[in-house]
Design a protein around this motif. Sequence first.
Motif, mmCIF file in Angstrom:
data_model
loop_
_atom_site.group_PDB
_atom_site.id
_atom_site.type_symbol
_atom_site.label_atom_id
_atom_site.label_comp_id
_atom_site.label_asym_id
_atom_site.label_seq_id
_atom_site.Cartn_x
_atom_site.Cartn_y
_atom_site.Cartn_z
ATOM 1 N N THR A 105 0.851 -1.200 0.000
ATOM 2 C CA THR A 105 0.000 0.000 0.000
ATOM 3 C C THR A 105 0.881 1.243 0.000
ATOM 4 O O THR A 105 0.657 2.191 -0.755
ATOM 5 C CB THR A 105 -0.925 0.014 1.236
ATOM 6 O OG1 THR A 105 -1.523 -1.267 1.388
ATOM 7 C CG2 THR A 105 -2.002 1.073 1.106
ATOM 8 N N TRP A 106 1.910 1.234 0.868
ATOM 9 C CA TRP A 106 2.872 2.347 0.911
ATOM 10 C C TRP A 106 3.554 2.514 -0.448
ATOM 11 O O TRP A 106 3.659 3.614 -0.986
ATOM 12 C CB TRP A 106 3.906 2.085 1.994
ATOM 13 C CG TRP A 106 5.072 3.029 1.951
ATOM 14 C CD1 TRP A 106 6.250 2.844 1.297
ATOM 15 C CD2 TRP A 106 5.167 4.320 2.573
ATOM 16 N NE1 TRP A 106 7.075 3.926 1.466
ATOM 17 C CE2 TRP A 106 6.442 4.854 2.239
ATOM 18 C CE3 TRP A 106 4.305 5.084 3.367
ATOM 19 C CZ2 TRP A 106 6.869 6.096 2.693
ATOM 20 C CZ3 TRP A 106 4.739 6.327 3.816
ATOM 21 C CH2 TRP A 106 5.999 6.820 3.481
ATOM 22 N N MET A 107 3.994 1.385 -1.025
ATOM 23 C CA MET A 107 4.751 1.445 -2.286
ATOM 24 C C MET A 107 3.893 1.939 -3.451
ATOM 25 O O MET A 107 4.365 2.728 -4.272
ATOM 26 C CB MET A 107 5.352 0.070 -2.593
ATOM 27 C CG MET A 107 6.460 -0.311 -1.614
ATOM 28 S SD MET A 107 6.926 -2.043 -1.700
ATOM 29 C CE MET A 107 7.947 -2.034 -3.162
ATOM 30 N N THR A 108 2.652 1.520 -3.510
ATOM 31 C CA THR A 108 1.784 2.027 -4.580
ATOM 32 C C THR A 108 1.497 3.520 -4.380
ATOM 33 O O THR A 108 1.351 4.262 -5.349
ATOM 34 C CB THR A 108 0.449 1.254 -4.664
ATOM 35 O OG1 THR A 108 -0.132 1.186 -3.362
ATOM 36 C CG2 THR A 108 0.653 -0.141 -5.215
ATOM 37 N N GLY A 109 1.458 3.945 -3.124
ATOM 38 C CA GLY A 109 1.286 5.374 -2.841
ATOM 39 C C GLY A 109 2.488 6.179 -3.323
ATOM 40 O O GLY A 109 2.322 7.241 -3.938
ATOM 41 N N VAL A 118 -3.450 4.195 -8.741
ATOM 42 C CA VAL A 118 -4.351 4.729 -7.706
ATOM 43 C C VAL A 118 -5.438 3.710 -7.376
ATOM 44 O O VAL A 118 -5.768 3.497 -6.196
ATOM 45 C CB VAL A 118 -4.965 6.081 -8.157
ATOM 46 C CG1 VAL A 118 -6.103 6.504 -7.232
ATOM 47 C CG2 VAL A 118 -3.890 7.158 -8.183
ATOM 48 N N VAL A 119 -5.993 3.059 -8.383
ATOM 49 C CA VAL A 119 -7.017 2.028 -8.149
ATOM 50 C C VAL A 119 -6.430 0.897 -7.291
ATOM 51 O O VAL A 119 -7.058 0.455 -6.321
ATOM 52 C CB VAL A 119 -7.567 1.482 -9.487
ATOM 53 C CG1 VAL A 119 -8.373 0.204 -9.273
ATOM 54 C CG2 VAL A 119 -8.436 2.539 -10.164
ATOM 55 N N LEU A 120 -5.217 0.451 -7.630
ATOM 56 C CA LEU A 120 -4.562 -0.598 -6.826
ATOM 57 C C LEU A 120 -4.356 -0.127 -5.391
ATOM 58 O O LEU A 120 -4.571 -0.885 -4.439
ATOM 59 C CB LEU A 120 -3.205 -0.956 -7.446
ATOM 60 C CG LEU A 120 -3.239 -1.817 -8.714
ATOM 61 C CD1 LEU A 120 -1.839 -1.955 -9.292
ATOM 62 C CD2 LEU A 120 -3.820 -3.192 -8.419
#
Lengths: 215, 324
Positions: free
Chosen positions: A120-124, A191-193
């Motif tokens: 979650t952090w990495m996709t952010g 963003v969806v992920l």
Amino acid sequence: MTATQAGGPPATPSTSWTARTRERLARTVPAGQVLPDRQPAYMSSWIYVFGVLTLAALLVVIGSGVLLAVGGSGWWHVSSVGHFVNSLHLWSVELFFAFMVIHLWGKFWMAAWRGNRALTWMTGVLAFLGSIGTAFTGYLSQSNFDSQWISGQAKDGLNSVGVGAFFNVLNPGQMLLWHVVLLPLVLGVIVVLHVILVRRHGIVPPIDADGEDAS
Amino acid sequence: MSTATDTRPVRRDVRRTTPDSHGFATRPYDLVKEFVVAFVVVALLTVVLAAVFSSPDEKAITMADWAAAAPNDVVATAAGELAGTTTSASYGPPYNTAGDGQSLGPLKLQKWAGVRIPVDSAADLVLTPLSKVTGNTDLTAALTTWNGATPDQQNTWASAYSDALSKAPDNDPKQVADGDYGPVPAISAAFLTLAQTGGLEGALTSSGNFYGGDQTRSLLLLSDGAYLEDQARARHLGGDQWGMMNETGNFPGQPWMWLYTFWYQVPPFSTSDNADALVWGLMMLLTLGLLLLPFIPGLRSIPRWIPVHRIIWRDWYREHPRRR
């Protein structure tokens, strides 16, 4: 494949691609976690608002960008309506980045990657980087003095690491397509992920909260 | 103070596992309502900011603007292109082989990428546009003389004229000292005339194609002159003016670029010819650190050591005093 009566349960677990996809989706975000109407009691801070504000601002950015695209790339230079739409686009971008940076810092101080939330952090972070790239190509698509100066300066950095040979910041046609098609698509997927992962894992518990605090 | 008979509480492992968030007590929360309210607030705020502050739109500098505002700079740039001394002429990849470009230690990424956007500054930026001009017998004769000379002779003429221009009062072509400059003064003067007429952009960008969508050549030419940078520095947009964060006029600009532009303000980056590669390398490393922060011992513990989280979750900590 086993025939069953319409409406009846299948005699054996279905191995169809459709069923497997449905089961995978259900495993990714279990029913009830997609849009829950209750949240953990510790979710009590204004910092939580900045995630949803970032998402809301992104939609305003996209909406104003779509409006800006209707008249073509040079419309906003010659039309007062077009210029106002450009102003909407600029200020929504400024708000988007302000909210996103506050959201990022908030999640850092919450160590929000705990509890299997590293992705979650990495996709952010990837969304942040993608946003910077999208904003950059936006500046290069303005076809004004800013575009001239920024492209001339940026080429040196990109060329110094070999990127400029493939990503030519002096070519506004290429930059405009990256800005309005490629990067928004990539950013949208990221963003969806990110949102799916947030819904899957729920919001991170307070630091030092342990199993005794959870029922 | 404890005694031997005390029953000490078990010391908890600092790296305890984080419990599942779904196991905690809950309260009603309307996510959809929160999103709708957020969207309406952001949309309204955007409209108000746009209506009150508008947005900047400084007109692009045309070649005619450049020629009108700084004619001597146009002539000096044309001579520099012919002499091979301008930024683009001596750039290296991806435009030409005049240099190797920058490197990141042993990694010559710029050189390895190769010449993928070929630009011959003298031919593409000056001579080819001028070759399209008709009805100017002096220019035709000058180009014929230039094309008939050896590369060494061409370089001698152009370098001599370029040096003479730099020494002339106000770099004025009319006040250049006498010398053997061959056809270069005539070519440079004709180049200025072409820029003044407004015909230079088309000659540079269309390259024989009706649709000209690539401004690589015209931007390289404009950047080779001093005028564009002078205009940018007057607006605090220079690289050593934190320009990457700034915007024309009184607008917020790009504050999110603060770290990237910061490095350009301090040594060794501020004094290095290899600064772009060094800063890019450093920023890629730092970005990787941000991306992989959850896995980096020490860095990932900072939020535990500096207890900002006790402000964020103050209600929770008030109701759940820390157990020791």
